[in-house]
Design an enzyme around this catalytic site. Structure first.
Site, PDB file in Angstrom:
ATOM      1  N   LYS A  36      42.059  91.304 -22.172  1.00  0.00           N
ATOM      2  CA  LYS A  36      41.411  91.667 -23.450  1.00  0.00           C
ATOM      3  C   LYS A  36      41.547  93.150 -23.781  1.00  0.00           C
ATOM      4  O   LYS A  36      41.510  93.529 -24.942  1.00  0.00           O
ATOM      5  CB  LYS A  36      39.952  91.236 -23.438  1.00  0.00           C
ATOM      6  CG  LYS A  36      39.077  91.973 -22.453  1.00  0.00           C
ATOM      7  CD  LYS A  36      37.711  91.310 -22.329  1.00  0.00           C
ATOM      8  CE  LYS A  36      36.870  92.040 -21.299  1.00  0.00           C
ATOM      9  NZ  LYS A  36      35.800  91.213 -20.759  1.00  0.00           N
ATOM     10  N   ARG A 129      23.126  88.948 -18.518  1.00  0.00           N
ATOM     11  CA  ARG A 129      23.968  88.513 -19.627  1.00  0.00           C
ATOM     12  C   ARG A 129      24.078  86.994 -19.468  1.00  0.00           C
ATOM     13  O   ARG A 129      23.085  86.306 -19.655  1.00  0.00           O
ATOM     14  CB  ARG A 129      25.314  89.242 -19.648  1.00  0.00           C
ATOM     15  CG  ARG A 129      25.997  89.141 -21.018  1.00  0.00           C
ATOM     16  CD  ARG A 129      27.282  89.944 -21.126  1.00  0.00           C
ATOM     17  NE  ARG A 129      28.386  89.338 -20.410  1.00  0.00           N
ATOM     18  CZ  ARG A 129      29.616  89.872 -20.341  1.00  0.00           C
ATOM     19  NH1 ARG A 129      29.873  91.015 -20.938  1.00  0.00           N
ATOM     20  NH2 ARG A 129      30.586  89.273 -19.677  1.00  0.00           N
TER      21      ARG A 129
HETATM   22  C1  LIG Z   1      35.849  91.552 -19.451  1.00  0.00           C
HETATM   23  C2  LIG Z   1      35.408  90.698 -18.349  1.00  0.00           C
HETATM   24  C3  LIG Z   1      35.878  90.949 -17.050  1.00  0.00           C
HETATM   25  C4  LIG Z   1      36.742  92.134 -16.701  1.00  0.00           C
HETATM   26  O1  LIG Z   1      35.972  93.295 -16.553  1.00  0.00           O
HETATM   27  P1  LIG Z   1      36.611  94.643 -15.955  1.00  0.00           P
HETATM   28  O2  LIG Z   1      35.458  95.543 -15.730  1.00  0.00           O
HETATM   29  O3  LIG Z   1      37.573  95.154 -16.955  1.00  0.00           O
HETATM   30  O4  LIG Z   1      37.281  94.285 -14.686  1.00  0.00           O
HETATM   31  C5  LIG Z   1      35.488  90.071 -16.051  1.00  0.00           C
HETATM   32  N1  LIG Z   1      34.672  89.025 -16.308  1.00  0.00           N
HETATM   33  C6  LIG Z   1      34.199  88.764 -17.540  1.00  0.00           C
HETATM   34  C7  LIG Z   1      33.300  87.593 -17.745  1.00  0.00           C
HETATM   35  C8  LIG Z   1      34.550  89.593 -18.601  1.00  0.00           C
HETATM   36  O5  LIG Z   1      34.083  89.336 -19.830  1.00  0.00           O
END
Ligand SMILES: *Cc1c(COP(=O)(O)O)cnc(C)c1O
Length: 353
Positions: A36, A129
Site C-alpha cells: 500500500k 483497532r
Molecule cells: C499496513 C498494514 C501492515 C504493514 O505495516 P508496516 O508498519 O508498514 O509494516 C500490516 N498489517 C496491516 C493490517 C496493515 O494494515
C-alpha cells in the site's frame, strides 16, 4: 523532465527485502510484503517477490487488482467491506477478518466463484483497532465459521502499533500463540498461520519473538529499512529506496515572522513563528497535497523545512553552502507517510529504476 518526481530504486528495495529475509530466516517466519505504501505498483511489487516474500498484501481491493498478474498469493489487510465480497474473493486468496457477518458474505461469494477463500481471524491484543477483544467472542466466531463450507480458517493474527501505539513484546505475542493453541484444541483444527504483526515486531527478531509466530506483514521495514516500534535502522538496509525531487520556483530574502496581524493559515490553524531575522527563503513546487512535512527531509543538511501549504514547500536556505536559484532541483529523503502520499499523488511523476 517533469517535476516533482519520485525515483524508486528497485535494486535497493530488493536488497532491503533480502536483508529482512535474513533476519526472519532463523525463526521460520514468512513475510507478506505490504504494497500500500506505493499504491501497489506491480513493477515495484516485483522487487518484493524477487527479494523473497511469500505473499503480497494490501489494504485496498483496487491495489490488489493491480497485482493480479504477479503469480504469488495475495492477502487483503483491511477487514473487507461486505459490499466488496464478490470481487475480493477473486483478487485475494486470503483476508484478515473479525466479523462473522462479513465472513458469511465471503462464503457466499467464494461459493459463486467456486474457490475456497482463506481467512486469518484478527485478535485485538490492546492496540484497539481491529480484532476480537474477548476470547469467548473469538471462540463463538470460530464455531460459526467452521460451518461455512467455502471458508478455511488458516490462522490468527494481530495488529499493533497502529492506533494505540502499543509496542509488541514477548508477553503480548505469547498470548496470541496460546490463544491459537486453545482454538486448535477446542475445535480440533490446525492453525497454520500465526501472524504476529507488522514492521513494529522486527525488534523482537533479536531472539525474543515467541516460538509459533510464523508470519509477519511488513511494509515499512522493506521500503524504508526501519523497524516501526522505535524507528531504528535494520542492519544491511538502505534508507534511500525512494528519493523525491522538487523544483525551486522562488528564492528571496524575507523576514522569518509576518509583520501584520496573524489569522489562520491555509489549513485553518493559527501559525506560530521563530524569529531568526531576515532569511533566504526557497519555495518549491510541491505541497501538503502531495506529501507530509514532518516525514520529509532535504538531503542537503544546510536546508531547513519551514512549512508549506497545499501546493508549496517553504525552505530556509540561509545556512546552505549551495547558492540555490530558481529552476534548481532539490532532493529529499522521506519516511513512510510522505512516501505514501507522494506515491498516491497524481501530480508527482514516478520514475522506477
Ligand atoms: C499496513 C498494514 C501492515 C504493514 O505495516 P508496516 O508498519 O508498514 O509494516 C500490516 N498489517 C496491516 C493490517 C496493515 O494494515
Amino acid at each position: 523532465m517533469a517535476y516533482p518526481r519520485i525515483t524508486i530504486d528497485t535494486e535497493k528495495l530488493r536488497n532491503n527485502v533480502r536483508a529482512v529475509m535474513e533476519l526472519v530466516a532463523p525463526f521460520h517466519i514468512r513475510v507478506a510484503g505490504v504494497t500500500k505504501g506505493f499504491s501497489a505498483n506491480p513493477q515495484i511489487a516485483k522487487a518484493y517477490v524477487d527479494g523473497g516474500v511469500t505473499y503480497l498484501a494490501d489494504s485496498r481491493l483496487q491495489n490488489l487488482k493491480k497485482l493480479k498478474d504477479l503469480n504469488i498469493p495475495k492477502l487483503m489487510l483491511r477487514l473487507p467491506m461486505i459490499s466488496e465480497a464478490e470481487e475480493l474473493v477473486k483478487y485475494a486468496d486470503i483476508s484478515l477478518n473479525s466479523e462473522v457477518e462479513t465472513v458469511r458474505a465471503l462464503n457466499d461469494a467464494a461459493q459463486k466463484n467456486n474457490k475456497v477463500h482463506d481467512i486469518i481471524l484478527m485478535v485485538d491484543l490492546g492496540d484497539l483497532r481491529e480484532g476480537y477483544f474477548h476470547e469467548e467472542d473469538l471462540m463463538d466466531a470460530v464455531e460459526d465459521i467452521l460451518d461455512f463450507k467455502w471458508i478455511k480458517i488458516r490462522g490468527l493474527g494481530v495488529n499493533l502499533t497502529c492506533y494505540g501505539g502499543v509496542i509488541p513484546n514477548e508477553k503480548i505475542l505469547q498470548r496470541l500463540v496460546d490463544l491459537a493453541t486453545r482454538v486448535e484444541e477446542r475445535f480440533n483444527i490446525k492453525l497454520e498461520i500465526i501472524s504476529g504483526g507488522n514492521s513494529s515486531t522486527v525488534p523482537l527478531l533479536d531472539g525474543r519473538i515467541p516460538e509459533g509466530i510464523n508470519h509477519l506483514r511488513m511494509g515499512e521495514a522493506l521500503l524504508m529499512g526501519t523497524e516501526a516500534a522505535y524507528g531504528n535502522r535494520i542492519p544491511g538496509t538502505d534508507d534511500s529506496v525512494f528519493t523525491m525531487e522538487a523544483q525551486v520556483i522562488e528564492v528571496k530574502e524575507k523576514p522569518s515572522v509576518p509583520t501584520e496581524e496573524i489569522g489562520r493559515d491555509a489549513f485553518g490553524k493559527v501559525p506560530t513563528f521563530v524569529d531568526r531575522g531576515v532569511r533566504k527563503r526557497i519555495l518549491c513546487a510541491i505541497g501538503k497535497q502531495d506529501m507530509d512535512l514532518d516525514t520529509l527531509s532535504p538531503i542537503d543538511p544546510g536546508l531547513i523545512i519551514l512549512g508549506g501549504s497545499s501546493d508549496h514547500l517553504i525552505l530556509d536556505g540561509s545556512d546552505a553552502e549551495k547558492e540555490y536559484r530558481v529552476g534548481d532541483i532539490i532532493s529529499f529523503k522521506m519516511h513512510y507517510v510522505s512516501m505514501l502520499r507522494i506515491m498516491t499523488s497524481e501530480y508527482v511523476e514516478k520514475v522506477i529504476i
